[in-house]
Design an enzyme around this catalytic site. Structure first.
Site, PDB file in Angstrom:
ATOM      1  N   CYS A  31       0.667  -1.169  -0.062  1.00  0.00           N
ATOM      2  CA  CYS A  31      -0.121  -0.118  -0.145  1.00  0.00           C
ATOM      3  C   CYS A  31       1.026   1.378  -0.014  1.00  0.00           C
ATOM      4  O   CYS A  31       1.748   1.464   1.134  1.00  0.00           O
ATOM      5  CB  CYS A  31      -0.814  -0.047   1.132  1.00  0.00           C
ATOM      6  N   CYS A  34       0.340   3.904   2.905  1.00  0.00           N
ATOM      7  CA  CYS A  34       0.829   3.023   3.901  1.00  0.00           C
ATOM      8  C   CYS A  34       2.093   3.395   4.232  1.00  0.00           C
ATOM      9  O   CYS A  34       2.855   3.576   5.249  1.00  0.00           O
ATOM     10  CB  CYS A  34       0.478   1.281   4.027  1.00  0.00           C
TER      11      CYS A  34
END
Length: 102
Positions: A31, A34
Site C-alpha cells: 500500500c 501506508c
C-alpha cells in the site's frame, strides 16, 4: 523505526485492556499511502507519552480487519477504554494523526 506489531492473539491484552489511549495503524506492505504514513507512525510511537502505538498487518490479520470494519488502508483507529474513540482512513500528516489522540 516502525510501530510494534499487534496481532489478533495479543490485541485484547495490548489494546483493549490498555490503561492509556492506543493508536492502531492498519497497513500493508503493498500500500503506497501506508508506506508514506509508516515513518510518521514510527516517529509518533518513539515519542509517545501517555498513549501507545501499534501496527496491524492487514494481510495477516483479517480477523481484526473484519472486527473493526476496516475496508481500506491505511486506517488509523484510536482506542480508549477498550472502545473505538476516533478513526481515519487514508494518509494524513503527523499533526492530524496527533489530533486523533486528543
Amino acid at each position: 523505526m516502525s510501530a510494534p506489531s499487534v496481532t489478533a492473539k495479543d490485541f485484547e491484552e495490548k489494546v483493549l485492556k490498555a490503561k492509556e489511549p492506543v493508536l492502531v495503524d492498519f497497513w500493508a506492505s503493498w500500500c503506497g499511502p501506508c508506506q508514506m504514513l509508516s515513518p510518521i507512525i514510527g516517529e509518533i510511537a518513539e515519542e509517545a507519552k501517555g498513549f501507545k502505538v501499534y501496527a496491524v498487518n492487514a494481510d495477516e490479520e483479517q480477523e481484526l480487519m473484519v472486527r473493526y470494519g476496516v475496508r481500506a488502508i491505511p486506517t488509523l483507529i484510536v482506542f480508549k477504554d477498550g472502545q473505538v474513540y476516533k478513526q481515519n482512513t487514508g494518509f494524513i500528516p503527523k499533526e492530524q494523526v496527533l489530533e486523533l489522540l486528543k
